[in-house]
Design a protein around this motif. Structure first.
Motif, PDB file in Angstrom:
ATOM      1  N   ALA A  31     -40.413  -9.854  31.577  1.00 21.97           N
ATOM      2  CA  ALA A  31     -41.155  -9.293  32.711  1.00 21.97           C
ATOM      3  C   ALA A  31     -40.233  -8.513  33.643  1.00 21.97           C
ATOM      4  N   VAL A  32     -39.064  -9.050  33.923  1.00 18.91           N
ATOM      5  CA  VAL A  32     -38.121  -8.379  34.825  1.00 18.91           C
ATOM      6  C   VAL A  32     -37.598  -7.095  34.189  1.00 18.91           C
ATOM      7  N   LEU A  33     -37.237  -7.144  32.917  1.00 26.67           N
ATOM      8  CA  LEU A  33     -36.752  -5.945  32.235  1.00 26.67           C
ATOM      9  C   LEU A  33     -37.825  -4.866  32.177  1.00 26.67           C
ATOM     10  N   TYR A  34     -39.055  -5.272  31.964  1.00 28.99           N
ATOM     11  CA  TYR A  34     -40.186  -4.341  31.931  1.00 28.99           C
ATOM     12  C   TYR A  34     -40.336  -3.651  33.283  1.00 28.99           C
ATOM     13  N   PHE A  35     -40.231  -4.426  34.347  1.00 26.10           N
ATOM     14  CA  PHE A  35     -40.360  -3.892  35.702  1.00 26.10           C
ATOM     15  C   PHE A  35     -39.224  -2.932  36.035  1.00 26.10           C
ATOM     16  N   ILE A  36     -38.011  -3.300  35.668  1.00 25.51           N
ATOM     17  CA  ILE A  36     -36.840  -2.466  35.950  1.00 25.51           C
ATOM     18  C   ILE A  36     -36.943  -1.119  35.238  1.00 25.51           C
ATOM     19  N   ALA A  37     -37.480  -1.112  34.036  1.00 23.84           N
ATOM     20  CA  ALA A  37     -37.568   0.119  33.250  1.00 23.84           C
ATOM     21  C   ALA A  37     -38.706   1.025  33.680  1.00 23.84           C
ATOM     22  N   PHE A  38     -39.643   0.517  34.443  1.00 25.67           N
ATOM     23  CA  PHE A  38     -40.845   1.278  34.769  1.00 25.67           C
ATOM     24  C   PHE A  38     -40.512   2.504  35.629  1.00 25.67           C
ATOM     25  N   PRO A  39     -41.021   3.676  35.246  1.00 25.15           N
ATOM     26  CA  PRO A  39     -40.754   4.885  36.042  1.00 25.15           C
ATOM     27  C   PRO A  39     -41.290   4.749  37.462  1.00 25.15           C
ATOM     28  N   GLY A  40     -40.502   5.211  38.409  1.00 19.85           N
ATOM     29  CA  GLY A  40     -40.922   5.171  39.797  1.00 19.85           C
ATOM     30  C   GLY A  40     -40.562   3.889  40.510  1.00 19.85           C
ATOM     31  N   VAL A  41     -40.074   2.896  39.799  1.00 21.07           N
ATOM     32  CA  VAL A  41     -39.682   1.641  40.441  1.00 21.07           C
ATOM     33  C   VAL A  41     -38.168   1.668  40.580  1.00 21.07           C
ATOM     34  N   ILE A  42     -37.467   1.170  39.601  1.00 21.06           N
ATOM     35  CA  ILE A  42     -36.008   1.255  39.587  1.00 21.06           C
ATOM     36  C   ILE A  42     -35.589   2.326  38.587  1.00 21.06           C
ATOM     37  N   ASP A  43     -36.418   2.498  37.551  1.00 24.61           N
ATOM     38  CA  ASP A  43     -36.262   3.564  36.566  1.00 24.61           C
ATOM     39  C   ASP A  43     -34.961   3.467  35.776  1.00 24.61           C
ATOM     40  N   TRP A  44     -34.563   2.261  35.418  1.00 24.75           N
ATOM     41  CA  TRP A  44     -33.450   2.085  34.492  1.00 24.75           C
ATOM     42  C   TRP A  44     -34.039   2.068  33.095  1.00 24.75           C
ATOM     43  N   TRP A  45     -34.422   3.228  32.612  1.00 22.99           N
ATOM     44  CA  TRP A  45     -35.165   3.346  31.364  1.00 22.99           C
ATOM     45  C   TRP A  45     -34.479   2.702  30.165  1.00 22.99           C
ATOM     46  N   PRO A  46     -33.143   2.614  30.077  1.00 22.82           N
ATOM     47  CA  PRO A  46     -32.572   1.964  28.886  1.00 22.82           C
ATOM     48  C   PRO A  46     -32.999   0.502  28.717  1.00 22.82           C
ATOM     49  N   THR A  47     -33.388  -0.153  29.817  1.00 23.94           N
ATOM     50  CA  THR A  47     -33.834  -1.541  29.668  1.00 23.94           C
ATOM     51  C   THR A  47     -35.145  -1.624  28.893  1.00 23.94           C
ATOM     52  N   ALA A  48     -35.869  -0.518  28.780  1.00 20.93           N
ATOM     53  CA  ALA A  48     -37.096  -0.513  27.977  1.00 20.93           C
ATOM     54  C   ALA A  48     -36.785  -0.804  26.509  1.00 20.93           C
ATOM     55  N   LEU A  49     -35.575  -0.502  26.079  1.00 18.20           N
ATOM     56  CA  LEU A  49     -35.186  -0.726  24.687  1.00 18.20           C
ATOM     57  C   LEU A  49     -34.973  -2.205  24.371  1.00 18.20           C
ATOM     58  N   ILE A  50     -34.746  -3.010  25.395  1.00 20.42           N
ATOM     59  CA  ILE A  50     -34.487  -4.444  25.184  1.00 20.42           C
ATOM     60  C   ILE A  50     -35.496  -5.331  25.896  1.00 20.42           C
ATOM     61  N   THR A  51     -36.622  -4.767  26.310  1.00 24.80           N
ATOM     62  CA  THR A  51     -37.613  -5.521  27.077  1.00 24.80           C
ATOM     63  C   THR A  51     -38.278  -6.622  26.279  1.00 24.80           C
ATOM     64  N   TRP A  52     -38.750  -6.337  25.078  1.00 25.05           N
ATOM     65  CA  TRP A  52     -39.609  -7.266  24.348  1.00 25.05           C
ATOM     66  C   TRP A  52     -38.905  -8.358  23.547  1.00 25.05           C
ATOM     67  N   PRO A  53     -37.687  -8.174  23.064  1.00 28.25           N
ATOM     68  CA  PRO A  53     -37.068  -9.257  22.269  1.00 28.25           C
ATOM     69  C   PRO A  53     -36.991 -10.623  22.945  1.00 28.25           C
ATOM     70  N   PRO A  54     -36.696 -10.737  24.250  1.00 25.44           N
ATOM     71  CA  PRO A  54     -36.679 -12.085  24.835  1.00 25.44           C
ATOM     72  C   PRO A  54     -38.030 -12.802  24.722  1.00 25.44           C
ATOM     73  N   LEU A  55     -39.125 -12.071  24.921  1.00 24.52           N
ATOM     74  CA  LEU A  55     -40.447 -12.700  24.812  1.00 24.52           C
ATOM     75  C   LEU A  55     -40.722 -13.136  23.384  1.00 24.52           C
ATOM     76  N   PHE A  56     -40.400 -12.299  22.420  1.00 24.11           N
ATOM     77  CA  PHE A  56     -40.684 -12.668  21.041  1.00 24.11           C
ATOM     78  C   PHE A  56     -39.768 -13.774  20.540  1.00 24.11           C
ATOM     79  N   LEU A  57     -38.570 -13.898  21.114  1.00 20.03           N
ATOM     80  CA  LEU A  57     -37.732 -15.070  20.820  1.00 20.03           C
ATOM     81  C   LEU A  57     -38.382 -16.324  21.398  1.00 20.03           C
TER      82      LEU A  57
END
Length: 149
Positions: free
Chosen positions: A32-58
């Motif tokens: 959830a935090v990585l998803y939020f950080i990557a979101f455009p217009g918020v913090i916009d650290w787009w590279p975190t979008a590449l690693i957002t989902w693996p923690p949840l699926f683990l």
């Protein structure tokens, strides 16, 4: 895949999975935090979008469908609360409701939005129990939950 095969595959997954809830929930929150950080217009650290989902699926790996749904619900709730951080203040300013009611309405909306992630977790656990490959399941449940919800 039959019930015997599902329980046999569950027992051969290794001692680490399924993760206990004390480890699964922080991983779900990390998504959830990585998803939020990557979101455009918020913090916009787009590279975190590449690693957002693996923690949840683990966190979901090896869980029962019911427990996976709760983990997904938790992740989705944190994600929604971060995404709708502005809603509580907007309701207070424009609705005339008190802080408690605005918080209640925001919580209800976030819980509804989190239902999609609960569905995603449930579908993921059901498909993995039937022996489907994890990468295919990840993509499929994301799209399916988006369409169904």
């Amino acid at each position: 895949m039959g019930t015997e095969a599902a329980s046999a595959s569950r027992s051969t997954r290794g001692a680490i999975f399924p993760l206990p809830i004390k480890w699964a929930l922080p991983l779900a929150a990390l998504t959830a935090v990585l998803y939020f950080i990557a979101f455009p217009g918020v913090i916009d650290w787009w590279p975190t979008a590449l690693i957002t989902w693996p923690p949840l699926f683990l966190a979901l790996r090896g869980q029962t469908p019911q427990r996976a749904a709760w983990i997904g619900l938790f992740s989705g709730f944190v994600m929604s609360w971060e995404g709708f951080w502005w809603l509580n203040e907007m309701l207070r300013n424009f609705s005339g409701f008190n802080v408690f009611l605005c918080g209640l309405f925001t919580t209800i909306l976030c819980a509804y939005q989190a239902g999609r992630y609960a569905l995603m977790g449930w579908l993921y656990a059901r498909a993995r129990d039937r022996g489907w490959p994890a990468a295919v399941v990840m993509a499929a449940v994301f799209v399916a939950s988006e369409q169904l919800y």
